[in-house]
Write an enzyme that holds these catalytic residues in place. Structure first.
Site, PDB file in Angstrom:
ATOM      1  N   ASN A 104      35.042  40.293  39.100  1.00  0.00           N
ATOM      2  CA  ASN A 104      36.112  41.229  38.762  1.00  0.00           C
ATOM      3  C   ASN A 104      36.616  41.981  39.987  1.00  0.00           C
ATOM      4  OD1 ASN A 104      35.583  40.319  36.228  1.00  0.00           O
ATOM      5  ND2 ASN A 104      34.426  42.134  35.589  1.00  0.00           N
ATOM      6  N   HIS A 121      35.264  38.137  44.543  1.00  0.00           N
ATOM      7  CA  HIS A 121      36.717  37.904  44.592  1.00  0.00           C
ATOM      8  C   HIS A 121      37.492  39.131  45.064  1.00  0.00           C
ATOM      9  CE1 HIS A 121      36.061  34.426  41.514  1.00  0.00           C
ATOM     10  NE2 HIS A 121      35.715  34.102  42.732  1.00  0.00           N
ATOM     11  N   CYS A 129      46.482  44.203  55.715  1.00  0.00           N
ATOM     12  CA  CYS A 129      47.679  43.536  56.249  1.00  0.00           C
ATOM     13  C   CYS A 129      47.560  42.030  56.046  1.00  0.00           C
ATOM     14  CB  CYS A 129      47.827  43.839  57.730  1.00  0.00           C
ATOM     15  SG  CYS A 129      49.160  42.918  58.501  1.00  0.00           S
ATOM     16  N   THR A 219      32.059  35.718  31.207  1.00  0.00           N
ATOM     17  CA  THR A 219      32.792  34.799  32.072  1.00  0.00           C
ATOM     18  C   THR A 219      32.968  33.445  31.388  1.00  0.00           C
ATOM     19  OG1 THR A 219      32.964  33.792  34.262  1.00  0.00           O
ATOM     20  CG2 THR A 219      30.741  33.963  33.322  1.00  0.00           C
ATOM     21  N   SER A 220      34.115  32.831  31.606  1.00  0.00           N
ATOM     22  CA  SER A 220      34.394  31.490  31.055  1.00  0.00           C
ATOM     23  C   SER A 220      33.817  30.422  31.969  1.00  0.00           C
ATOM     24  CB  SER A 220      35.917  31.317  30.955  1.00  0.00           C
ATOM     25  OG  SER A 220      36.491  31.478  32.250  1.00  0.00           O
ATOM     26  N   ASN A 244      28.517  36.505  25.535  1.00  0.00           N
ATOM     27  CA  ASN A 244      29.914  36.098  25.386  1.00  0.00           C
ATOM     28  C   ASN A 244      30.182  35.843  23.902  1.00  0.00           C
ATOM     29  OD1 ASN A 244      32.469  34.691  25.453  1.00  0.00           O
ATOM     30  ND2 ASN A 244      32.066  34.269  27.607  1.00  0.00           N
ATOM     31  N   PRO A 245      31.284  36.342  23.379  1.00  0.00           N
ATOM     32  CA  PRO A 245      31.547  36.122  21.939  1.00  0.00           C
ATOM     33  C   PRO A 245      31.740  34.648  21.602  1.00  0.00           C
ATOM     34  CG  PRO A 245      32.971  37.846  22.829  1.00  0.00           C
ATOM     35  CD  PRO A 245      32.317  37.179  23.997  1.00  0.00           C
TER      36      PRO A 245
HETATM   37  C1  BV8 Z   1      38.514  27.931  47.024  1.00  0.00           C
HETATM   38  C2  BV8 Z   1      40.853  37.352  42.276  1.00  0.00           C
HETATM   39  C3  BV8 Z   1      38.662  26.607  48.950  1.00  0.00           C
HETATM   40  C4  BV8 Z   1      42.339  37.405  42.169  1.00  0.00           C
HETATM   41  C5  BV8 Z   1      40.174  35.160  41.404  1.00  0.00           C
HETATM   42  C6  BV8 Z   1      35.671  22.906  41.974  1.00  0.00           C
HETATM   43  C7  BV8 Z   1      36.068  22.386  40.776  1.00  0.00           C
HETATM   44  C8  BV8 Z   1      37.366  22.695  40.298  1.00  0.00           C
HETATM   45  C9  BV8 Z   1      38.246  23.524  40.988  1.00  0.00           C
HETATM   46  C10 BV8 Z   1      37.829  24.046  42.162  1.00  0.00           C
HETATM   47  C11 BV8 Z   1      36.565  23.727  42.659  1.00  0.00           C
HETATM   48  N1  BV8 Z   1      36.439  24.398  43.833  1.00  0.00           N
HETATM   49  C12 BV8 Z   1      37.572  25.105  44.094  1.00  0.00           C
HETATM   50  C13 BV8 Z   1      38.433  24.904  43.084  1.00  0.00           C
HETATM   51  C14 BV8 Z   1      39.748  25.533  43.007  1.00  0.00           C
HETATM   52  C15 BV8 Z   1      39.719  26.945  42.410  1.00  0.00           C
HETATM   53  C16 BV8 Z   1      39.228  26.900  40.989  1.00  0.00           C
HETATM   54  O1  BV8 Z   1      38.079  27.159  40.694  1.00  0.00           O
HETATM   55  N2  BV8 Z   1      40.177  26.579  40.092  1.00  0.00           N
HETATM   56  C17 BV8 Z   1      39.827  26.572  38.662  1.00  0.00           C
HETATM   57  C18 BV8 Z   1      40.885  27.320  37.904  1.00  0.00           C
HETATM   58  C19 BV8 Z   1      39.699  25.180  38.175  1.00  0.00           C
HETATM   59  N3  BV8 Z   1      38.879  27.838  43.208  1.00  0.00           N
HETATM   60  C20 BV8 Z   1      39.467  28.460  44.269  1.00  0.00           C
HETATM   61  O2  BV8 Z   1      40.635  28.329  44.586  1.00  0.00           O
HETATM   62  C21 BV8 Z   1      38.556  29.372  45.086  1.00  0.00           C
HETATM   63  N4  BV8 Z   1      38.776  29.140  46.483  1.00  0.00           N
HETATM   64  O3  BV8 Z   1      38.037  27.027  46.407  1.00  0.00           O
HETATM   65  O4  BV8 Z   1      38.862  27.876  48.333  1.00  0.00           O
HETATM   66  C22 BV8 Z   1      38.449  26.898  50.323  1.00  0.00           C
HETATM   67  C23 BV8 Z   1      37.184  26.792  50.803  1.00  0.00           C
HETATM   68  C24 BV8 Z   1      36.979  27.007  52.152  1.00  0.00           C
HETATM   69  C25 BV8 Z   1      38.072  27.321  52.980  1.00  0.00           C
HETATM   70  C26 BV8 Z   1      39.349  27.471  52.443  1.00  0.00           C
HETATM   71  C27 BV8 Z   1      39.554  27.287  51.081  1.00  0.00           C
HETATM   72  C28 BV8 Z   1      38.928  30.865  44.875  1.00  0.00           C
HETATM   73  C29 BV8 Z   1      38.783  31.261  43.460  1.00  0.00           C
HETATM   74  C30 BV8 Z   1      38.988  32.789  43.305  1.00  0.00           C
HETATM   75  C31 BV8 Z   1      40.359  33.109  42.788  1.00  0.00           C
HETATM   76  N5  BV8 Z   1      40.496  34.557  42.519  1.00  0.00           N
HETATM   77  N6  BV8 Z   1      40.295  36.494  41.214  1.00  0.00           N
HETATM   78  C32 BV8 Z   1      42.817  38.133  40.934  1.00  0.00           C
HETATM   79  O5  BV8 Z   1      42.001  38.647  40.172  1.00  0.00           O
HETATM   80  O6  BV8 Z   1      44.045  38.203  40.768  1.00  0.00           O
HETATM   81  S1  BV8 Z   1      39.535  34.194  40.103  1.00  0.00           S
HETATM   82  C33 BV8 Z   1      39.735  35.163  38.664  1.00  0.00           C
HETATM   83  O7  BV8 Z   1      39.766  34.243  37.600  1.00  0.00           O
HETATM   84  C34 BV8 Z   1      38.604  36.102  38.341  1.00  0.00           C
HETATM   85  O8  BV8 Z   1      38.092  36.744  39.469  1.00  0.00           O
HETATM   86  C35 BV8 Z   1      37.591  35.168  37.689  1.00  0.00           C
HETATM   87  O9  BV8 Z   1      36.808  34.506  38.646  1.00  0.00           O
HETATM   88  C36 BV8 Z   1      38.486  34.144  37.015  1.00  0.00           C
HETATM   89  C37 BV8 Z   1      38.627  34.442  35.549  1.00  0.00           C
HETATM   90  O10 BV8 Z   1      37.434  34.041  34.974  1.00  0.00           O
HETATM   91  P1  BV8 Z   1      36.583  35.077  34.076  1.00  0.00           P
HETATM   92  O11 BV8 Z   1      36.296  36.297  34.843  1.00  0.00           O
HETATM   93  O12 BV8 Z   1      35.474  34.302  33.521  1.00  0.00           O
HETATM   94  O13 BV8 Z   1      37.632  35.510  32.948  1.00  0.00           O
HETATM   95  P2  BV8 Z   1      38.316  34.632  31.815  1.00  0.00           P
HETATM   96  O14 BV8 Z   1      39.478  35.420  31.381  1.00  0.00           O
HETATM   97  O15 BV8 Z   1      38.479  33.223  32.274  1.00  0.00           O
HETATM   98  O16 BV8 Z   1      37.225  34.610  30.648  1.00  0.00           O
HETATM   99  C38 BV8 Z   1      36.812  35.796  30.057  1.00  0.00           C
HETATM  100  C39 BV8 Z   1      35.570  35.459  29.259  1.00  0.00           C
HETATM  101  O17 BV8 Z   1      35.081  36.675  28.699  1.00  0.00           O
HETATM  102  C40 BV8 Z   1      35.829  34.497  28.105  1.00  0.00           C
HETATM  103  O18 BV8 Z   1      34.793  33.527  28.078  1.00  0.00           O
HETATM  104  C41 BV8 Z   1      35.777  35.397  26.870  1.00  0.00           C
HETATM  105  O19 BV8 Z   1      35.259  34.734  25.758  1.00  0.00           O
HETATM  106  C42 BV8 Z   1      34.827  36.482  27.323  1.00  0.00           C
HETATM  107  N7  BV8 Z   1      35.021  37.783  26.677  1.00  0.00           N
HETATM  108  C43 BV8 Z   1      36.173  38.317  26.190  1.00  0.00           C
HETATM  109  N8  BV8 Z   1      35.930  39.586  25.708  1.00  0.00           N
HETATM  110  C44 BV8 Z   1      34.604  39.829  25.924  1.00  0.00           C
HETATM  111  C45 BV8 Z   1      34.030  38.685  26.560  1.00  0.00           C
HETATM  112  N9  BV8 Z   1      32.733  38.627  26.919  1.00  0.00           N
HETATM  113  C46 BV8 Z   1      31.957  39.721  26.629  1.00  0.00           C
HETATM  114  N10 BV8 Z   1      32.449  40.846  26.039  1.00  0.00           N
HETATM  115  C47 BV8 Z   1      33.745  40.936  25.667  1.00  0.00           C
HETATM  116  N11 BV8 Z   1      34.180  42.055  25.091  1.00  0.00           N
HETATM  117 ZN    ZN Z   2      49.114  44.036  60.473  1.00  0.00          ZN
END
Ligand code: BV8
Ligand code: ZN
Length: 278
Positions: A104, A121, A129, A219-220, A244-245
């Protein structure tokens, strides 16, 4: 929440000495902070978060992306830690070797009593900058609602900055210019396609490798490499407990799956582990 699963999870937590608590957007859902799965609102509903959270989007339209992050940051300012955040702080207070790792970018763990979570993250409160990486000041806002007192040693929210600037409407906002080189300031978050901060990632992998219990909350587990942290713990034999729900890809590696909202399940889990916790 009651039942055998909670009792088993309570037993595992009570027996732990080096737990890891790994959190995602669901941790802050009950504080009113939308998850990434939740539909966006207002102007942002026509954008996919994963498209806005990229260097390409910022290059293409810095005001749109900066406006989105400023809207999210103001939303977090208005939010409060929920009982789930406080339960995590209670676990860390009882077990000093606890490591909290979060995906988060909100600051609700800190305001909830966990001074230094490992931030995979980045943060909405660390602008810098986009060219020379010089840290930039957090834009002034209306004072947030007074948080209930944070236990001694907890951080002063937002460094105690107060101001009376009117809140700009949700929408595109031209990012400030860097005081050093004049380039646009960007949010201090990790965008898709960007590497995670080396120090945070290695601290997270180290903690997951050494833990004797990993609690994954809200987390998903779809975004990598963060989603691999619970797998590191499981591969090394540590029990994994999920809150997780709904089911997630982590179900299969979990010793216990607690199906419910973090704000209700985590306080119940602390009580199950330490009935005297009161
Ligand atoms: C990178 C900051 C390379 C910004 C974020 C391997 C396989 C596939 C794809 C990839 C891979 N490796 C890399 C990738 C690409 C990509 C990726 O993973 N894509 C996905 C979509 C397939 N990863 C990247 O790009 C990463 N960087 O790989 O760089 C590199 C390496 C070296 C040198 C140069 C480059 C960077 C990823 C980070 C991106 N930034 N956040 C911002 O916030 O705006 S990610 C962001 O989304 C969050 O931080 C978090 O990580 C993610 C969301 O996931 P969750 O937090 O789990 O939230 P979500 O909404 O999905 O789910 C919520 C869950 O809560 C649900 O399950 C729900 O049921 C549950 N819930 C709901 N209510 C409740 C609850 N649980 C409990 N209580 C409740 N009340
Ligand atoms: Zn600067």
């Amino acid at each position: 929440m009651t039942g055998p699963e909670l009792a088993e999870a309570g037993r595992l937590l009570a027996a732990a000495r080096r737990p890891v608590v790994f959190t995602g957007a669901g941790m802050s859902a009950e504080s009113g902070v939308p998850t990434f799965r939740d539909a966006q609102t207002g102007l942002w509903q026509r954008y996919d978060p994963q498209e806005l959270a990229t260097p390409a989007a910022f290059r293409a339209d810095p005001a749109l992306v900066w406006g989105w992050y400023e809207a999210r940051r103001r939303g977090v300012r208005r939010a409060r830690p929920n009982p789930g955040h406080r339960a995590v702080a209670a676990i860390a207070a009882r077990l000093p070797e606890t490591v909290v790792i979060t995906q988060n970018v909100d600051d609700l763990h800190e305001r909830g009593g966990v001074p230094a979570p490992v931030r995979l993250h980045g943060s909405l409160f660390a602008p810098r900058c986009s060219a020379c990486a010089r840290p930039a000041p957090v834009p002034p806002d209306l004072p947030p609602p007074a948080d209930p007192p944070v236990p001694p040693g907890g951080p002063e929210p937002h460094g105690g900055v107060e101001s009376h600037a009117p809140e700009p409407p949700d929408g595109p906002l031209i990012p400030p210019a860097c005081a050093g080189c004049g380039a646009p300031v960007r949010p201090g978050v990790v965008w898709f396609g960007e590497a995670l901060p080396e120090t945070a990632l290695s601290a997270a992998v180290e903690a997951a490798s050494a833990c004797d219990l990993l609690l994954t909350v809200g987390t998903s587990a779809l975004v990598h490499p963060a989603a691999e942290i619970p797998l590191v713990a499981a591969r090394l034999g540590a029990p994994v407990v999920q809150v997780n729900p709904v089911p997630t890809p982590l179900d299969a590696i979990c010793a216990v799956n607690l199906r419910g909202p973090a704000g209700e399940v985590l306080p119940a889990l602390v009580r199950a582990a330490w009935p005297d916790a009161g």
